[in-house]
Write a protein that holds these residues in place. Sequence first.
Motif, PDB file in Angstrom:
ATOM      1  N   TYR A  19     -92.965  -9.652  43.901  1.00  0.00           N
ATOM      2  CA  TYR A  19     -92.805  -9.535  45.352  1.00  0.00           C
ATOM      3  C   TYR A  19     -93.879 -10.333  46.096  1.00  0.00           C
TER       4      TYR A  19
ATOM      5  N   PHE B   7     -92.288   2.481  44.485  1.00  0.00           N
ATOM      6  CA  PHE B   7     -90.944   3.032  44.343  1.00  0.00           C
ATOM      7  C   PHE B   7     -90.516   3.014  42.877  1.00  0.00           C
ATOM      8  N   SER B   8     -90.938   1.983  42.150  1.00  0.00           N
ATOM      9  CA  SER B   8     -90.549   1.878  40.736  1.00  0.00           C
ATOM     10  C   SER B   8     -91.078   3.054  39.925  1.00  0.00           C
TER      11      SER B   8
ATOM     12  N   SER C 171     -88.805   6.060  40.367  1.00  0.00           N
ATOM     13  CA  SER C 171     -87.483   5.957  39.740  1.00  0.00           C
ATOM     14  C   SER C 171     -87.320   6.963  38.606  1.00  0.00           C
TER      15      SER C 171
ATOM     16  N   HIS D 280     -92.596   0.544  48.749  1.00  0.00           N
ATOM     17  CA  HIS D 280     -91.766  -0.468  48.094  1.00  0.00           C
ATOM     18  C   HIS D 280     -92.609  -1.714  47.810  1.00  0.00           C
TER      19      HIS D 280
ATOM     20  N   HIS E   2     -88.952  -0.030  54.092  1.00  0.00           N
ATOM     21  CA  HIS E   2     -88.004   0.334  53.044  1.00  0.00           C
ATOM     22  C   HIS E   2     -88.032   1.841  52.806  1.00  0.00           C
TER      23      HIS E   2
ATOM     24  N   LEU F  56     -86.930   5.313  50.566  1.00  0.00           N
ATOM     25  CA  LEU F  56     -86.710   5.701  49.177  1.00  0.00           C
ATOM     26  C   LEU F  56     -85.227   5.971  48.913  1.00  0.00           C
TER      27      LEU F  56
ATOM     28  N   GLU G 108     -82.623   4.465  50.205  1.00  0.00           N
ATOM     29  CA  GLU G 108     -81.940   3.183  49.999  1.00  0.00           C
ATOM     30  C   GLU G 108     -82.261   2.624  48.614  1.00  0.00           C
ATOM     31  N   TYR G 109     -83.499   2.835  48.173  1.00  0.00           N
ATOM     32  CA  TYR G 109     -83.900   2.388  46.840  1.00  0.00           C
ATOM     33  C   TYR G 109     -83.100   3.121  45.769  1.00  0.00           C
TER      34      TYR G 109
ATOM     35  N   LYS H   6     -79.612   1.773  45.521  1.00  0.00           N
ATOM     36  CA  LYS H   6     -79.551   0.515  44.766  1.00  0.00           C
ATOM     37  C   LYS H   6     -79.611   0.790  43.270  1.00  0.00           C
ATOM     38  N   LEU H   7     -80.438   1.763  42.874  1.00  0.00           N
ATOM     39  CA  LEU H   7     -80.498   2.138  41.463  1.00  0.00           C
ATOM     40  C   LEU H   7     -79.135   2.644  40.987  1.00  0.00           C
TER      41      LEU H   7
END
Length: 284
Positions: free
Chosen positions: A16, A150-151, A154, A179, A271, A273, A275-276, A279-280
């Motif tokens: 990023y 955010f990763s 997950s 994010h 961003h 969480l 929305e993250y 996407k996952l």
Amino acid sequence: MKKILLAGSTGYLGVYIAKELIRQSYFFKAIVRTSEKLEQNDIKANELLKAKLTDSESIKGCCKGIDIVISTVGITKQKDDYTYMDVDYQANMNLLKEAKKSGVKKFIYVSVLNGQKLRNLKICDAKELFVEQLKHSGIDYCIIRPNGFFSDISEFFNMAKKGKIYLFGNGEIKANPIHGADLAVVCVDAIDSIDKEIEIGGPEILTQNEIASMAFDVLGSKKNITYIPNWIRIIVLKLLKLFTNSKIYGPVEFFMTVMTIDMIAPKYGKHSLKEYFKKLKNIT
């Protein structure tokens, strides 16, 4: 335009930051072990050095003509036989030595929120040992202290997919993870910032219960949370320390510790969480 050296460019945050440097039209040189991750993300550095930061000989002269170093170098999931001291401390020390030798003006390093208070954890101790050396190096510096990516969160989503989320205590511990794209902006903006240390988190402060519920909602699943008493966490950590090596124990020790303390930092970013997690869900 300042010339930037980016170390750790193929990691979660590094990718990023590389994209943000390109967006802001910076000249940057990337140190990589392999360029595959950059190619997968369509990232083209102005210069590329294939080297191992753990090998001081392989990075000799890497900072020649460089104004600013940004390092995200550190172990997230241990591979090979490297330890936290090998990477989070010594690899960054090798880079700092080259930065000093070449007259680099500023060194930006990404550590962790509350790192000073968590020196009992091997990963934090290694990071903070380097922070101490950086502060006394004579080079202008900025320490970025995010409270979690955010990763990292997950893992909640992964547990929810399996049908149950496990939390320590009552699930009311709070955090505002950030994010990678938002954190990258902070890291690049630090190039011209006068701040020596920046504590940073995402825009939403959430309890673990709220994060768990969000994961189940996104999946359209029934909420199923099991709460684990703290004494069980302590026993598990003691057993792991006795019967596993640092590759297994280190990451688990860090995760199981920060899960039991509030990790709240100044809010930043756009961003969410949720929305993250969406996407996952689409990826899987």
